[in-house]
Design a protein around this motif. Structure first.
Motif, PDB file in Angstrom:
ATOM      1  N   GLU A 194      -2.059   2.720  -0.785  1.00  0.00           N
ATOM      2  CA  GLU A 194      -2.847   2.860   0.451  1.00  0.00           C
ATOM      3  C   GLU A 194      -4.307   3.225   0.183  1.00  0.00           C
ATOM      4  N   ASP A 195      -4.527   4.064  -0.836  1.00  0.00           N
ATOM      5  CA  ASP A 195      -5.916   4.453  -1.120  1.00  0.00           C
ATOM      6  C   ASP A 195      -6.717   3.257  -1.633  1.00  0.00           C
ATOM      7  N   VAL A 196      -6.075   2.447  -2.454  1.00  0.00           N
ATOM      8  CA  VAL A 196      -6.764   1.251  -2.963  1.00  0.00           C
ATOM      9  C   VAL A 196      -7.129   0.338  -1.790  1.00  0.00           C
ATOM     10  N   ALA A 197      -6.148   0.100  -0.922  1.00  0.00           N
ATOM     11  CA  ALA A 197      -6.403  -0.782   0.227  1.00  0.00           C
ATOM     12  C   ALA A 197      -7.534  -0.219   1.082  1.00  0.00           C
ATOM     13  N   ARG A 198      -7.499   1.099   1.292  1.00  0.00           N
ATOM     14  CA  ARG A 198      -8.536   1.714   2.127  1.00  0.00           C
ATOM     15  C   ARG A 198      -9.909   1.569   1.468  1.00  0.00           C
ATOM     16  N   THR A 199      -9.963   1.817   0.170  1.00  0.00           N
ATOM     17  CA  THR A 199     -11.261   1.725  -0.508  1.00  0.00           C
ATOM     18  C   THR A 199     -11.818   0.301  -0.431  1.00  0.00           C
ATOM     19  N   LEU A 200     -10.914  -0.663  -0.415  1.00  0.00           N
ATOM     20  CA  LEU A 200     -11.380  -2.057  -0.308  1.00  0.00           C
ATOM     21  C   LEU A 200     -11.654  -2.450   1.143  1.00  0.00           C
ATOM     22  N   ASP A 201     -11.367  -1.536   2.067  1.00  0.00           N
ATOM     23  CA  ASP A 201     -11.488  -1.839   3.488  1.00  0.00           C
ATOM     24  C   ASP A 201     -10.597  -3.031   3.858  1.00  0.00           C
ATOM     25  N   TYR A 202      -9.433  -3.027   3.236  1.00  0.00           N
ATOM     26  CA  TYR A 202      -8.506  -4.140   3.460  1.00  0.00           C
ATOM     27  C   TYR A 202      -7.629  -3.825   4.658  1.00  0.00           C
ATOM     28  N   ARG A 203      -7.695  -4.685   5.649  1.00  0.00           N
ATOM     29  CA  ARG A 203      -7.006  -4.350   6.904  1.00  0.00           C
ATOM     30  C   ARG A 203      -6.354  -5.595   7.487  1.00  0.00           C
ATOM     31  N   GLU A 204      -5.768  -6.383   6.596  1.00  0.00           N
ATOM     32  CA  GLU A 204      -5.275  -7.672   7.062  1.00  0.00           C
ATOM     33  C   GLU A 204      -4.155  -7.578   8.093  1.00  0.00           C
ATOM     34  N   GLN A 205      -3.393  -6.492   8.061  1.00  0.00           N
ATOM     35  CA  GLN A 205      -2.219  -6.444   8.928  1.00  0.00           C
ATOM     36  C   GLN A 205      -2.521  -6.081  10.375  1.00  0.00           C
TER      37      GLN A 205
ATOM     38  N   PRO B   3     -10.062   3.055  -8.733  1.00  0.00           N
ATOM     39  CA  PRO B   3      -9.311   3.698  -9.820  1.00  0.00           C
ATOM     40  C   PRO B   3      -8.651   2.675 -10.741  1.00  0.00           C
ATOM     41  N   ALA B   4      -8.257   3.154 -11.920  1.00  0.00           N
ATOM     42  CA  ALA B   4      -7.451   2.302 -12.808  1.00  0.00           C
ATOM     43  C   ALA B   4      -6.035   2.226 -12.244  1.00  0.00           C
ATOM     44  N   ALA B   5      -5.313   1.201 -12.661  1.00  0.00           N
ATOM     45  CA  ALA B   5      -3.974   0.984 -12.101  1.00  0.00           C
ATOM     46  C   ALA B   5      -3.070   2.195 -12.303  1.00  0.00           C
ATOM     47  N   SER B   6      -3.114   2.793 -13.486  1.00  0.00           N
ATOM     48  CA  SER B   6      -2.179   3.905 -13.729  1.00  0.00           C
ATOM     49  C   SER B   6      -2.533   5.133 -12.901  1.00  0.00           C
ATOM     50  N   GLU B   7      -3.807   5.249 -12.539  1.00  0.00           N
ATOM     51  CA  GLU B   7      -4.207   6.412 -11.736  1.00  0.00           C
ATOM     52  C   GLU B   7      -3.524   6.423 -10.371  1.00  0.00           C
ATOM     53  N   VAL B   8      -3.179   5.259  -9.874  1.00  0.00           N
ATOM     54  CA  VAL B   8      -2.497   5.226  -8.568  1.00  0.00           C
ATOM     55  C   VAL B   8      -0.989   4.998  -8.764  1.00  0.00           C
ATOM     56  N   GLY B   9      -0.544   5.097  -9.986  1.00  0.00           N
ATOM     57  CA  GLY B   9       0.899   4.979 -10.244  1.00  0.00           C
ATOM     58  C   GLY B   9       1.430   3.576 -10.062  1.00  0.00           C
ATOM     59  N   ALA B  10       0.573   2.584 -10.360  1.00  0.00           N
ATOM     60  CA  ALA B  10       1.053   1.198 -10.204  1.00  0.00           C
ATOM     61  C   ALA B  10       2.302   0.955 -11.044  1.00  0.00           C
ATOM     62  N   HIS B  11       2.392   1.603 -12.200  1.00  0.00           N
ATOM     63  CA  HIS B  11       3.547   1.392 -13.081  1.00  0.00           C
ATOM     64  C   HIS B  11       4.753   2.229 -12.650  1.00  0.00           C
TER      65      HIS B  11
END
Ligand code: FAD
Lengths: 553, 142
Positions: B98-109, B31-39
Motif C-alpha cells: 500500500e505504501d508503494v502504491a500511495r507513493t506512486l499515487d496509483y489509484r486505478e481501482q 523503497p527497495a523491494a525487501s524494505e516493504v517485505g516483497a519477499h
C-alpha cells in the motif's frame, strides 16, 4: 457445469444448432430465437466468473497471467483446448465460453473500410470479397445499436458511421494531445468508438474507468454478449444454451447434408444434437478445427473442404506497439482501455512505400505500475530491472500512451490451422496446430508505420519513444481459415456464409474473411452475422432444408 | 491456497530477498523491494492469485542456490523464462504494497465519474473540426 436454459427439454431435432456462444453465435441464436425457430447453442466453455476478475481490487493487475490470460495454454480453464504453436511466430489469443473471445477484448470497435472488400481490384493482391461495404451498411448500424457502441458521429474516413447510440468514451489528456498533434501534421485521427458504455444502456452500466477492460469488466460496462444478448435469448422457450458442451464433429448423411453435431457434455458423455441447419461460430481456429475433425469416409479431407482451403490462409494481424513518454502527466494510468483515438492516415496502399495495404493505429493508455513492466507494450524490457527500476516506473506511469498498429495481413496458404498430431484436449480430440510466419509485406508495412507513429509522438512533444516492433502474444484476430468466395473450387463458403458443398451448413465467424483488413474485426464479424441471420430468417438465403421453410415463414 | 499460507521455505525467501533487491533497489524516492517485505507476505499474496508463478520461481531459486555469484544480466540471459516469472512475482508483490502504491499515487481501482455527455461531445467536435474540414477520405468503391 452443463447448463440448460429453461425447464423444457431439448428438441430431438432442432431447427438450428449453433456452435460457439461468442458475439457471432449470440447474434445468430438471438435472430433464430426471435424468428420462432428452435435453436440450440453449444459452447465448450462456461459462463464468465467475474468474481475472479477482481476488477476493483489491487490484485487485478496480476490476473492477465492466469484465469484471464488470453493464452488458452496458460489459462487451462473450462473448455480450453491446448494450442500447438511451436511453428508459429504469433500466438493465437482467444477465450472459450459464453461471451467468446470478446470477454478479453479491448472493445475497440472499428468498421472495415470500403477498400477492404476490393483488395484485388484496387491493389492487385489477394481477393475481392463477394460482398461490399455497402452491403453491410445497415448491419453495421444495427450492430452498433445492439452492442452499445460509444462513439463520435461523422468520421470523414468511415462512411455512414453516424448513428452511435451514445457519446464517445473520454479521450483524456493523452487523446487531446495526440489529436492536436495530428491536426498540426494534417493527419487523420478520430475519437475511438468502443463497446464501452458511457451511460445506462440495456443491462450495461456507464464505465467507471478502472482500466480493467481486458480482463472481464466487473462493472458491467463493457459490451459483451453474456450481458447484452444471452439473458434475453435465454428467455425464449425455443432457445437453449448448453455450456461445457464440446462439439467433436458435425455429422452428415449420405446425401452430404449436415444432420447435427456430436458433442461431449461436462461429464464427458458423448451426446448428439440433431438439427436441420448447422451454424459454426467457433472462430478462425475453432471452426476449421471442427471441420477437419469432421472428416469421414465421404469427406476424407474434412467437411466442406472440396477446395482444400479449410484451415488455410490464417491471418492474425501482426502488431507493433510504439509508446510515447511525456515529461508531464497525461492521465493514462486509468481510463477506458479501449482506443482513445484511432488514425487511418496511412490505411490505404501507396506502392512507393514498398508494400501494399496499411494499418489502423489505436491510441491506448498504458495502465498501472504492473503494466509498466510487461512486454506489451514495452517490448524487450530487460533494461527496466535493476538500478533505474523506480526511475523508469515513475517516468512511464501516467506519462505514456501507446499507438497499437494493426497490420493488414495478406492471406498465404502456408499460414494455417491444422490438427495437431501430438496434443489433445480433455476429451481426447486433437488440438489445433497453428503454423504461421509473419510475411515480408507485413514486416515492411509495420516498419513504415512505426516510423510514422514516432513522428506522431514527436509532434505531440513526447520525450522518449519505445518501440516493440513485433510482439508474440498479439494474435487476437483469427481470420481467413474458411474463405468466402463465389466458387467451390477456390473458397469454402458463399457470400452468405453457406458452405458450398454442404447446403445446410453456415459459417459466421471471422474465418470466412477473404482478406483481413487492417482493423479490429468484431464490428464486421457481427455485421456479417446479422446479415446472414436476416437472409436465413427472411427466407432469402438457401438453407438446403425443406423443414426450415416452415420454421422461418 | 490463500494469502495467509506460504509455499516458500526460509532459504528460498533469503534468495527471493536478494533477487528482489537486485531487481528493485531503492531509488526515485521509493523503497527497495525487501524494505516493504516483497519477499515475505507480498509474494504470498501474489501466489494466492498466481499459482502459476510458484513453480518457475522455485526453479530459478534452485538454480541460483547452486551459484556462488550472480548478476542480473547473467540471470536474464541464462534463464529468460524463469526470470520473467520471478520478476512478475516480485514486482507484483512490490506494487501490492500500500505504501508503494500511495507513493506512486496509483489509484486505478477508484471509480472516475464521466463529465456530462454534452460537454464531452462539444469538446470533441471542436478538436476534430480540422479533420472534418478536410472532407471525406475513404477510397470509393462504388
Ligand atoms: C485479448 C483480445 C483482445 C481483443 N481486442 C479486440 C478489440 O479491441 N476489438 C475487436 O474488434 N476485437 C478484439 N478482439 C477479437 C474479438 O474478441 C473477436 O473478434 C470476437 O470475439 C469474435 O467473435 P466470434 O463469436 O466469431 O468468436 P469467439 O468470440 O472467439 O467465440 C467462439 C466460441 O466458440 C466456442 N467453441 C470453439 N470451438 C468449439 C467446439 N468445438 N465446441 C463448442 N464450442 C466451441 C469457444 O468456446 C468460443 O466461446 C480481441 C480478442 C482478444 C483475445
Amino acid at each position: 457445469m452443463t447448463e440448460k436454459i429453461g425447464e423444457h427439454r431439448l428438441p430431438e431435432i432442432a431447427d438450428v444448432v449453433v456452435v460457439g456462444a461468442g458475439p457471432a453465435g449470440a447474434v445468430m441464436t438471438k435472430a433464430f430465437a426471435e424468428a420462432g425457430m428452435s435453436v440450440v447453442c453449444l459452447d465448450q466453455g462456461d459462463w464468465p466468473d467475474y468474481s475472479t476478475s477482481r476488477s476493483a481490487s489491487p490484485e487485478r493487475a496480476l490476473l492477465g497471467g492466469n484465469e484471464w490470460s488470453p493464452l488458452s495454454n496458460v489459462r487451462k480453464g473450462p473448455g480450453d483446448y491446448p494450442i500447438d504453436e511451436d511453428d508459429a511466430d504469433i500466438s493465437a489469443l482467444l477465450w472459450n465460453g459464453v461471451g467468446g473471445s470478446a470477454m478479453l477484448y479491448a472493445a475497440q470497435w472499428q468498421r472495415n473500410m470500403p477498400s477492404d472488400f476490393r483488395v484485388r481490384s484496387l491493389d492487385g493482391v489477394a481477393d475481392d470479397w463477394p460482398i461490399s461495404y455497402e452491403d453491410l451498411l445497415p448491419y453495421y448500424a444495427q450492430a452498433e445499436r445492439d452492442f452499445a457502441i460509444a462513439g463520435l458521429n461523422g468520421d470523414p474516413a468511415v462512411p455512414g458511421a453516424d448513428q452511435y447510440p451514445m457519446a464517445a468514451t473520454p479521450i483524456g489528456e493523452a487523446g487531446r494531445r495526440m489529436g492536436k498533434a495530428h491536426n498540426s501534421l494534417g493527419w487523420h485521427w478520430w475519437p475511438g468508438a468502443n463497446g464501452i458504455a458511457t451511460r445506462e444502456y440495456g443491462r450495461l452500466k456507464p464505465s467507471v474507468h478502472r482500466g480493467a477492460c481486458f480482463l472481464g469488466c466487473g462493472d458491467q460496462a463493457k459490451s459483451t454478449v453474456d450481458v447484452t444478448h444471452w439473458p434475453d435469448i435465454c428467455r425464449h422457450r425455443n432457445a437453449w444454451l448448453l455450456t461445457r458442451a464440446t462439439v467433436a464433429r458435425v455429422e452428415t448423411n449420405s446425401s452430404g447434408r449436415a444432420t447435427g453435431v456430436i458433442y461431449f457434455d461436462s461429464k464427458g458423455v458423448e451426446r448428439q444434437q440433431k438439427a436441420n441447419l448447422v451454424v459454426l461460430a467457433a472462430n478462425g481456429v475453432g471452426t476449421p478445427r471442427l471441420l477437419l475433425m469432421s472428416a469421414n469416409s465421404q469427406h476424407p479431407d474434412g467437411l466442406a473442404n472440396a477446395s482444400g482451403l479449410v484451415g488455410k490462409r490464417l491471418m492474425m494481424h501482426p502488431y507493433s506497439a510504439v509508446v510515447g513518454t511525456f515529461d508531464d502527466e497525461i492521465g493514462t494510468m486509468q481510463g477506458a482501455y479501449g482506443h482513445l483515438l484511432y488514425s487511418l492516415e496511412f490505411y490505404e496502399t501507396d506502392e512507393s512505400r514498398g508494400f501494399v495495404r496499411g494499418a489502423k493505429w489505436g491510441l491506448m493508455p498504458t495502465g498501472g505500475p504492473m503494466e509498466m513492466t510487461r512486454s506489451f507494450p514495452w517490448g524487450d524490457n530487460r533494461e527496466l530491472w535493476g538500478a533505474r527500476f523506480n526511475e523508469t516506473i515513475r517516468e512511464r506511469l501516467n506519462h505514456s500512451a501507446t499507438w497499437g498498429i494493426i497490420a493488414e495481413d495478406l492471406p498465404e496458404e502456408h499460414n494455417r490451422v491444422e490438427l495437431s498430431s501430438t496434443l489433445v484436449d480433455e476429451h481426447g480430440l486433437p488440438a489445433p496446430k497453428i503454423v504461421y510466419e509473419t510475411s515480408e509485406n507485413s514486416r515492411r508495412l509495420l516498419a513504415f508505420h512505426v516510423e510514422r507513429a514516432k513522428e506522431s509522438f514527436l509532434a505531440a512533444g513526447a520525450k522518449q519513444i519505445t518501440v516493440a516492433p513485433h510482439i508474440r502474444n498479439t494474435g487476437w484476430h483469427l481470420l481467413g481459415t474458411t474463405k468466402m468466395g463465389s466458387s467451390p473450387e477456390d473458397s469454402v463458403v458463399d457470400h452468405t456464409g453457406r458452405a458450398h458443398t454442404v447446403p445446410n451448413l453456415y459459417i459466421v465467424d471471422g474465418s470466412t474473411w477473404p482478406t483481413s483488413a487492417g482493423v479490429n474485426p468484431t464490428a464486421t464479424v457481427v455485421a456479417m452475422a446479422l446479415r446472414t441471420a436476416e437472409l436465413i430468417t427472411s427466407g432469402n438465403a438457401a438453407t438446403g432444408s425443406k423443414d426450415l421453410e416452415g420454421a422461418t415463414a | 491456497m490463500n494469502e495467509n499460507q506460504t509455499v516458500w521455505t526460509d532459504r528460498e525467501r533469503e534468495v527471493l530477498k536478494r533477487l528482489s533487491d537486485l531487481l528493485i533497489p531503492a531509488g526515485a524516492g521509493m523503497p527497495a523491494a525487501s524494505e516493504v517485505g516483497a519477499h515475505l507476505s507480498g509474494t504470498d499474496k501474489v501466489c494466492s492469485v498466481r499459482t502459476d508463478l510458484v513453480e518457475p520461481a522455485k526453479k530459478l531459486i534452485a538454480e541460483l542456490e547452486q551459484l556462488q555469484e550472480w548478476s542480473l544480466q547473467d540471470i536474464q540471459s541464462r534463464y529468460p523464462v524463469l526470470f520473467e516469472a520471478a520478476a512478475e512475482l516480485l514486482a507484483g508483490a512490490y506494487f501490492l504494497d500500500e505504501d508503494v502504491a500511495r507513493t506512486l499515487d496509483y489509484r486505478e481501482q477508484i471509480t472516475i465519474p464521466l463529465d456530462p455527455e454534452a460537454t464531452r461531445t462539444a469538446e470533441l467536435q471542436e478538436l476534430t473540426a480540422p479533420v472534418v474540414a478536410k472532407g471525406n477520405i475513404w477510397r470509393t468503391t462504388v
